[in-house]
Design a protein around this motif. Structure first.
Motif, PDB file in Angstrom:
ATOM      1  N   ILE A 124      42.073   6.972  81.770  1.00  0.00           N
ATOM      2  CA  ILE A 124      42.065   8.126  80.881  1.00  0.00           C
ATOM      3  C   ILE A 124      41.924   7.693  79.424  1.00  0.00           C
ATOM      4  CG2 ILE A 124      43.435   9.501  82.486  1.00  0.00           C
ATOM      5  CD1 ILE A 124      45.871   9.010  80.716  1.00  0.00           C
ATOM      6  N   ALA A 125      42.324   6.467  79.111  1.00  0.00           N
ATOM      7  CA  ALA A 125      42.270   5.972  77.737  1.00  0.00           C
ATOM      8  C   ALA A 125      41.019   5.146  77.454  1.00  0.00           C
ATOM      9  CB  ALA A 125      43.509   5.127  77.443  1.00  0.00           C
ATOM     10  N   VAL A 177      49.636   3.548  75.565  1.00  0.00           N
ATOM     11  CA  VAL A 177      49.233   4.948  75.517  1.00  0.00           C
ATOM     12  C   VAL A 177      50.512   5.773  75.412  1.00  0.00           C
ATOM     13  CG1 VAL A 177      47.945   6.787  76.648  1.00  0.00           C
ATOM     14  CG2 VAL A 177      47.273   4.397  76.998  1.00  0.00           C
ATOM     15  N   PRO A 178      50.814   6.339  74.251  1.00  0.00           N
ATOM     16  CA  PRO A 178      52.077   7.056  74.063  1.00  0.00           C
ATOM     17  C   PRO A 178      52.304   8.120  75.130  1.00  0.00           C
ATOM     18  CG  PRO A 178      50.999   6.743  71.961  1.00  0.00           C
ATOM     19  CD  PRO A 178      50.022   6.285  73.002  1.00  0.00           C
ATOM     20  N   ARG A 183      43.635   4.379  70.644  1.00  0.00           N
ATOM     21  CA  ARG A 183      42.951   5.223  69.669  1.00  0.00           C
ATOM     22  C   ARG A 183      42.001   6.158  70.421  1.00  0.00           C
ATOM     23  NH1 ARG A 183      46.501   3.497  67.379  1.00  0.00           N
ATOM     24  NH2 ARG A 183      46.620   2.251  65.487  1.00  0.00           N
ATOM     25  N   ARG A 184      41.838   7.354  69.908  1.00  0.00           N
ATOM     26  CA  ARG A 184      41.030   8.354  70.614  1.00  0.00           C
ATOM     27  C   ARG A 184      39.533   8.098  70.521  1.00  0.00           C
ATOM     28  NH1 ARG A 184      44.199  12.037  67.512  1.00  0.00           N
ATOM     29  NH2 ARG A 184      46.082  12.709  68.637  1.00  0.00           N
ATOM     30  N   HIS A 185      39.112   7.241  69.637  1.00  0.00           N
ATOM     31  CA  HIS A 185      37.677   7.035  69.407  1.00  0.00           C
ATOM     32  C   HIS A 185      36.958   6.712  70.713  1.00  0.00           C
ATOM     33  CE1 HIS A 185      33.966   5.837  67.470  1.00  0.00           C
ATOM     34  NE2 HIS A 185      33.988   4.712  68.153  1.00  0.00           N
ATOM     35  N   GLU A 219      38.056  15.509  77.708  1.00  0.00           N
ATOM     36  CA  GLU A 219      39.231  16.004  78.437  1.00  0.00           C
ATOM     37  C   GLU A 219      40.491  15.188  78.149  1.00  0.00           C
ATOM     38  OE1 GLU A 219      36.691  13.784  81.615  1.00  0.00           O
ATOM     39  OE2 GLU A 219      36.391  14.917  79.753  1.00  0.00           O
ATOM     40  N   HIS A 220      40.308  14.014  77.523  1.00  0.00           N
ATOM     41  CA  HIS A 220      41.464  13.186  77.181  1.00  0.00           C
ATOM     42  C   HIS A 220      41.633  13.028  75.663  1.00  0.00           C
ATOM     43  CE1 HIS A 220      41.759  12.372  81.380  1.00  0.00           C
ATOM     44  NE2 HIS A 220      40.650  11.679  81.426  1.00  0.00           N
ATOM     45  N   ALA A 221      40.922  13.840  74.918  1.00  0.00           N
ATOM     46  CA  ALA A 221      40.935  13.701  73.458  1.00  0.00           C
ATOM     47  C   ALA A 221      42.248  14.153  72.836  1.00  0.00           C
ATOM     48  CB  ALA A 221      39.775  14.484  72.846  1.00  0.00           C
ATOM     49  N   ASP A 222      43.124  14.791  73.629  1.00  0.00           N
ATOM     50  CA  ASP A 222      44.402  15.223  73.072  1.00  0.00           C
ATOM     51  C   ASP A 222      45.503  14.199  73.289  1.00  0.00           C
ATOM     52  OD1 ASP A 222      44.485  15.526  75.793  1.00  0.00           O
ATOM     53  OD2 ASP A 222      45.548  17.458  75.770  1.00  0.00           O
ATOM     54  N   LEU A 223      45.185  13.047  73.878  1.00  0.00           N
ATOM     55  CA  LEU A 223      46.190  11.997  74.030  1.00  0.00           C
ATOM     56  C   LEU A 223      46.658  11.530  72.649  1.00  0.00           C
ATOM     57  CD1 LEU A 223      44.585   9.764  76.823  1.00  0.00           C
ATOM     58  CD2 LEU A 223      46.711  11.071  77.020  1.00  0.00           C
ATOM     59  N   PRO A 224      47.958  11.363  72.451  1.00  0.00           N
ATOM     60  CA  PRO A 224      48.436  10.915  71.137  1.00  0.00           C
ATOM     61  C   PRO A 224      48.083   9.455  70.876  1.00  0.00           C
ATOM     62  CG  PRO A 224      50.261  11.044  72.695  1.00  0.00           C
ATOM     63  CD  PRO A 224      49.060  11.622  73.395  1.00  0.00           C
ATOM     64  N   GLU A 225      47.766   9.150  69.633  1.00  0.00           N
ATOM     65  CA  GLU A 225      47.463   7.776  69.264  1.00  0.00           C
ATOM     66  C   GLU A 225      48.754   6.989  69.020  1.00  0.00           C
ATOM     67  OE1 GLU A 225      44.767   7.743  65.962  1.00  0.00           O
ATOM     68  OE2 GLU A 225      43.039   8.069  67.278  1.00  0.00           O
ATOM     69  N   ALA A 226      48.651   5.689  69.213  1.00  0.00           N
ATOM     70  CA  ALA A 226      49.805   4.821  68.956  1.00  0.00           C
ATOM     71  C   ALA A 226      49.973   4.627  67.454  1.00  0.00           C
ATOM     72  CB  ALA A 226      49.598   3.481  69.647  1.00  0.00           C
ATOM     73  N   THR A 227      51.181   4.813  66.972  1.00  0.00           N
ATOM     74  CA  THR A 227      51.460   4.662  65.549  1.00  0.00           C
ATOM     75  C   THR A 227      51.823   3.207  65.235  1.00  0.00           C
ATOM     76  OG1 THR A 227      53.815   5.116  65.836  1.00  0.00           O
ATOM     77  CG2 THR A 227      52.349   7.010  65.469  1.00  0.00           C
ATOM     78  N   PRO A 228      51.706   2.803  63.972  1.00  0.00           N
ATOM     79  CA  PRO A 228      52.152   1.455  63.597  1.00  0.00           C
ATOM     80  C   PRO A 228      53.619   1.224  63.927  1.00  0.00           C
ATOM     81  CG  PRO A 228      50.806   2.401  61.856  1.00  0.00           C
ATOM     82  CD  PRO A 228      51.044   3.500  62.850  1.00  0.00           C
TER      83      PRO A 228
END
Length: 241
Positions: free
Chosen positions: A36-37, A172-173, A204-206, A211-220
């Motif tokens: 998914i990522a 993947v958060p 990162r969503r890039h 369908e998986h573009a709403d996954l949260p990105e990992a923060t620093p």
């Protein structure tokens, strides 16, 4: 004899993120995982209209043209081991070529391959960079659509053969980033080798599918916390990218 054919998704002549030094990277078409990522999902199907069909001889010629600027060659994907015969013959060709023999040979892999595949590649490969999506088999299946039995066996086996260059943990958060999972993963790796190079990568969503573009990105902050958990559990060589 006919040169070994291959289905190529893309080629990057110069890369600093796919192994040590400046590298020529061949991305092969096709992958058994459906992550998914995945940030290059176009490489998952075994065939696409824009897939380039070529062979070992042609790829070797392209590498020769930029050889003075390289430290090595990496085969990635998709999944490199899905076309392991090409990988083996490409690296054999490099080793036998006076101009290319100095270049190191690396494979970037999801680890989903049988030992007999590794036995074909180990003699011609300097290092394998293996993705460990999740230690927990249920979470691994959620992320990839497959179990992780082969992945874990591959990491053990490549380490025993002296070819495990690094283990990569893509965080993947909400899936594989909680402290308990990370601590268990670290303890598993410590039992293998506390000095194994471990690379923490933030999702990162890039490039991901819509369908998986709403996954949260990992923060620093998440990456810093995760690396701390891994080090506290005993891993000595942890890197964050």
């Amino acid at each position: 004899m006919r040169s070994t054919p291959v289905r190529v998704a893309d080629v990057v002549p110069f890369s600093w993120v796919d192994g040590p030094g400046n590298r020529y990277v061949v991305f092969l078409q096709g992958c058994p995982f459906d992550c998914i990522a995945c940030h290059n999902p176009e490489t998952i199907p075994p065939h696409r209209p824009d897939t380039r069909h070529t062979d070992v001889d042609e790829v070797l010629e392209e590498i020769r043209a930029v050889e003075p600027y390289l430290e090595g060659v990496t085969v990635s994907g998709g999944e490199a081991t899905g076309q392991w015969r090409f990988v083996r013959e490409l690296f054999r060709g490099m080793i036998a070529d006076p101009q290319l023999a100095r270049l190191s040979t690396y494979v970037d892999t999801n680890g989903h391959a049988l030992r007999r595949v590794w036995d074909q590649l180990v003699p011609v490969t300097d290092g394998f960079m293996v993705d460990l999506k999740a230690l927990d088999p249920v979470v691994h299946h959620e992320l990839t659509g497959r179990g992780n039995e082969l992945v874990l066996d591959s990491i053990r086996y490549l380490h025993r053969r002296g070819r495990l260059a690094e283990v990569r943990l893509l965080l993947v958060p909400g899936h594989n980033d909680d402290a308990d999972q990370l601590a268990r993963t670290a303890r598993w790796l410590v039992d293998l080798d506390p000095g194994v190079r471990t690379v923490v990568i933030g999702f990162r969503r890039h490039g991901v599918r819509p369908e998986h573009a709403d996954l949260p990105e990992a923060t620093p902050e998440l990456l810093d916390t995760a690396s701390g958990v891994l080090r506290d559990a005993g891993l000595r060589d942890v890197h964050v990218v």
